[in-house]
Design a protein around this motif. Sequence first.
Motif, short mmCIF file in Angstrom:
data_model
loop_
_atom_site.label_atom_id
_atom_site.label_comp_id
_atom_site.label_asym_id
_atom_site.label_seq_id
_atom_site.Cartn_x
_atom_site.Cartn_y
_atom_site.Cartn_z
N ARG A 39 7.47 9.48 1.41
CA ARG A 39 6.25 9.65 0.62
C ARG A 39 5.70 8.35 0.05
N SER A 40 6.54 7.32 -0.12
CA SER A 40 6.10 6.09 -0.77
C SER A 40 5.53 5.10 0.23
N LEU A 41 4.61 4.27 -0.25
CA LEU A 41 4.01 3.23 0.56
C LEU A 41 4.52 1.87 0.08
N ASP A 42 4.37 0.89 0.94
CA ASP A 42 4.57 -0.50 0.53
C ASP A 42 3.21 -1.03 0.08
N ILE A 43 3.21 -1.85 -0.96
CA ILE A 43 1.94 -2.31 -1.51
C ILE A 43 1.10 -3.03 -0.46
N GLN A 44 1.76 -3.70 0.51
CA GLN A 44 1.00 -4.39 1.56
C GLN A 44 0.17 -3.42 2.40
N GLU A 45 0.62 -2.16 2.49
CA GLU A 45 -0.12 -1.18 3.29
C GLU A 45 -1.45 -0.81 2.65
N LEU A 46 -1.62 -1.12 1.37
CA LEU A 46 -2.88 -0.82 0.67
C LEU A 46 -3.89 -1.96 0.76
N ALA A 47 -3.57 -3.01 1.53
CA ALA A 47 -4.44 -4.18 1.59
C ALA A 47 -5.91 -3.85 1.90
#
Length: 368
Positions: free
Chosen positions: A243-251
Amino acid sequence: MAAGTSDQDRFDAAHALWKEGGHEQAAVLLDELSAKHPGNADLFSALGVCRFENGDYAQARQALERALSLDPDQGIAAYNLAHLLLLLGEEEKGFALYERRWASFSRPAWHPSPQLAWDGEPLDGTLLVLAEQGFGDMIQFARFLPLAAKRCQRLVLAAPPELKRLMAPISGVAQLVTAGEPLPPFDRFVMMLSLPHRLRSFGGQRPSPPYLAASKAMDLPGRGMKVGLVWAGRAAHSQDKQRSLDIQELAPLLKTPGVDFFSLQLGQTPPPGATDLAPGIADFEDTAAVLAGLDLLISADTAPAHLAGAMGKPVWTFVTFVPDWRWGLGGETSDWYPQMRLFRQERPGDWQAPVLRMAQALADAAKR
């Protein structure tokens, strides 16, 4: 399983594959074993879980129902079939079967005797409601507390300290106790996630947001659209890796002009340019104050998304390919939170497509 060594080895191999995320490969082995041992409820239960987690819902249901027909006391099958029925929108059946969850989870020693469980009928006395499971579950099901309060003389809520300031003002809650505090005298008790079943409150009959509110809104800086960010849940959650994302994926989102970003993410470094509000968040009342000052929350499937939804605040939530039961099988809307918009994975583990869709939606919203 009660079988020869080779069959036990194959079952162990399937279990190992399942633990590593190889649900389809595990299901192939379990299919073969269940065909060889058609009376083994544990095999069909394991097969149903694998099929469920692979998104094969019809086959999962068939296997789980078969397990329960062979062994009505198979707790894992009952628990997973309950989740599947809820995902499919069959709430009355799903919540009834969900009452079997304590066959899969041990009750804490301090829980009251099951003989004191409330049946949902009017109670001339004190009802104790025990919050359970994750913070998101507690926030989602807090909507039922005022209804329960109308069926008893006095309602006492036992909840974690992180929720005390937020939930104490809920209509009908006469007292809120937290961990370490002695329980007051009570006549009956109910687990919080049993409330829909006990109250017979399903679908369109359930209370709608807003049912939680901040005592005050935080005054946030900036001249653009104020957007909060939560990209990960608690690492201890069994599905956190999914369920969690890596912050880089929100770029792609973070490049949106006309937006002021605010990080509510606990324990992680915020992205460049975002204001870090996490150090000022000690409990969910603090989180609510932040949400009250935002125009929008963007969140993984975790507690702040539930809180924004419970407050009636706009929230965009990332949803995994095989969704948690409360998000249903398709569409962008939530039956539980009318102000929530769902951005679903198109393939397991791939956040690129929903992030890009959200980036375009955010750009459009920021122009308005």
